[in-house]
Write a protein that holds these residues in place. Structure first.
Motif, PDB file in Angstrom:
ATOM      1  N   ASP A   1      30.158  40.373  39.307  1.00 25.56           N
ATOM      2  CA  ASP A   1      29.471  39.723  40.429  1.00 25.56           C
ATOM      3  C   ASP A   1      30.314  38.762  41.255  1.00 25.56           C
ATOM      4  O   ASP A   1      29.789  37.817  41.840  1.00 25.56           O
ATOM      5  N   ARG A   2      31.619  39.007  41.329  1.00 27.20           N
ATOM      6  CA  ARG A   2      32.435  38.250  42.276  1.00 27.20           C
ATOM      7  C   ARG A   2      32.114  38.771  43.674  1.00 27.20           C
ATOM      8  O   ARG A   2      31.844  39.961  43.867  1.00 27.20           O
ATOM      9  N   GLU A   3      32.168  37.888  44.630  1.00 24.76           N
ATOM     10  CA  GLU A   3      31.899  38.267  46.023  1.00 24.76           C
ATOM     11  C   GLU A   3      33.008  39.202  46.514  1.00 24.76           C
ATOM     12  O   GLU A   3      34.190  38.911  46.309  1.00 24.76           O
ATOM     13  N   PRO A   4      32.667  40.308  47.189  1.00 25.90           N
ATOM     14  CA  PRO A   4      33.716  41.199  47.706  1.00 25.90           C
ATOM     15  C   PRO A   4      34.617  40.502  48.725  1.00 25.90           C
ATOM     16  O   PRO A   4      35.836  40.636  48.667  1.00 25.90           O
TER      17      PRO A   4
ATOM     18  N   VAL B   1      45.212  48.010  39.744  1.00 27.81           N
ATOM     19  CA  VAL B   1      44.686  47.160  40.816  1.00 27.81           C
ATOM     20  C   VAL B   1      43.250  47.578  41.156  1.00 27.81           C
ATOM     21  O   VAL B   1      42.356  46.728  41.293  1.00 27.81           O
ATOM     22  N   ILE B   2      43.011  48.866  41.254  1.00 25.28           N
ATOM     23  CA  ILE B   2      41.667  49.370  41.563  1.00 25.28           C
ATOM     24  C   ILE B   2      40.681  49.004  40.459  1.00 25.28           C
ATOM     25  O   ILE B   2      39.557  48.554  40.733  1.00 25.28           O
ATOM     26  N   LEU B   3      41.091  49.159  39.206  1.00 26.42           N
ATOM     27  CA  LEU B   3      40.207  48.824  38.083  1.00 26.42           C
ATOM     28  C   LEU B   3      39.935  47.322  38.011  1.00 26.42           C
ATOM     29  O   LEU B   3      38.823  46.906  37.668  1.00 26.42           O
ATOM     30  N   ALA B   4      40.933  46.506  38.342  1.00 25.49           N
ATOM     31  CA  ALA B   4      40.719  45.053  38.375  1.00 25.49           C
ATOM     32  C   ALA B   4      39.677  44.703  39.433  1.00 25.49           C
ATOM     33  O   ALA B   4      38.768  43.904  39.180  1.00 25.49           O
ATOM     34  N   ALA B   5      39.797  45.307  40.614  1.00 24.25           N
ATOM     35  CA  ALA B   5      38.815  45.060  41.679  1.00 24.25           C
ATOM     36  C   ALA B   5      37.425  45.508  41.238  1.00 24.25           C
ATOM     37  O   ALA B   5      36.432  44.797  41.449  1.00 24.25           O
ATOM     38  N   ALA B   6      37.352  46.663  40.597  1.00 26.78           N
ATOM     39  CA  ALA B   6      36.055  47.168  40.113  1.00 26.78           C
ATOM     40  C   ALA B   6      35.458  46.225  39.080  1.00 26.78           C
ATOM     41  O   ALA B   6      34.252  45.938  39.107  1.00 26.78           O
ATOM     42  N   ARG B   7      36.282  45.724  38.168  1.00 24.47           N
ATOM     43  CA  ARG B   7      35.795  44.797  37.144  1.00 24.47           C
ATOM     44  C   ARG B   7      35.298  43.500  37.786  1.00 24.47           C
ATOM     45  O   ARG B   7      34.257  42.956  37.394  1.00 24.47           O
ATOM     46  N   LEU B   8      36.016  42.994  38.759  1.00 23.93           N
ATOM     47  CA  LEU B   8      35.592  41.770  39.437  1.00 23.93           C
ATOM     48  C   LEU B   8      34.265  41.980  40.164  1.00 23.93           C
ATOM     49  O   LEU B   8      33.397  41.101  40.139  1.00 23.93           O
ATOM     50  N   LEU B   9      34.099  43.124  40.782  1.00 25.26           N
ATOM     51  CA  LEU B   9      32.806  43.438  41.413  1.00 25.26           C
ATOM     52  C   LEU B   9      31.714  43.539  40.350  1.00 25.26           C
ATOM     53  O   LEU B   9      30.588  43.078  40.553  1.00 25.26           O
ATOM     54  N   TRP B  10      32.048  44.131  39.213  1.00 28.07           N
ATOM     55  CA  TRP B  10      31.097  44.301  38.119  1.00 28.07           C
ATOM     56  C   TRP B  10      30.589  42.952  37.593  1.00 28.07           C
ATOM     57  O   TRP B  10      29.428  42.817  37.224  1.00 28.07           O
TER      58      TRP B  10
END
Length: 190
Positions: free
Chosen positions: A30-33, A19-28
């Protein structure tokens, strides 16, 4: 070698890491936090809105809960010898990969081209993580509920969202894979 208690916790730690890595990838990518509106809502119920898929829960949350029910059933069929924890980790990996793919430019453009989601620009990271957690909840429910209750829950959510917002898991998949103008027109008539 780790003790038995540590081995039992390993798939749950891996699930959290996924879950943490998915969130990091989405941030990477450029998805909005969080929602560009600047605030966080527990529930956002307007589907035809720039804030759809930007907050913690919305009308698409039930479809992710259904993912959990379906993943539990599929993994019970093909991998029932694996512990609950390992099957949960696999389901979380699949859901997380879907959230990353769903928020790719190609899929976002596909949604915009073939569905009524003209103002859809991807999920916020908060919404994607919440969707993954909804899948985990569905997976956990499926492990506790009788099969008939899981089926009723899935059908109930599909019927509810189809009735209220003219969309749901089945229609979403249909329109992504094989868009039908009649369905698009019906959805737009809401």
């Amino acid at each position: 070698m780790p003790n038995p208690g540590m081995r039992r916790l390993l798939p749950y730690a891996l699930t959290a890491l996924i879950v943490i890595l998915a969130a990091a990838r989405l941030l990477w990518i450029d998805r909005e936090p969080i929602c560009k509106c600047g605030h966080i809502k527990l529930w956002h119920g307007q589907t035809m809105s720039a804030e759809n898929s930007q907050h913690i829960a919305d009308w698409y949350t039930p479809s992710h809960l259904i993912h959990g029910l379906l993943f539990y059933a599929a993994l019970w069929l093909v991998a029932r010898r694996l512990s609950f924890g390992w099957r949960l980790a696999i389901a979380t990996l699949v859901e997380s990969l879907w959230e990353i793919v769903e928020n790719s430019d190609a899929i976002i453009e596909r949604y915009r081209a073939v569905t009524i989601s003209l103002d859809y620009y991807g999920d916020s990271v908060l919404n994607s993580v919440s969707d993954i957690l909804a899948m985990i909840l569905g997976f956990a429910l499926a492990s506790r509920l009788p099969v008939w209750a899981s089926i009723i829950l899935a059908l109930g959510f599909e019927i509810l969202t189809t009735w209220l917002i003219r969309d749901g898991l089945a229609l979403n998949v249909l329109m992504l894979i094989w868009p039908l103008q009649a369905v698009r027109d019906w959805q737009a008539a809401l």
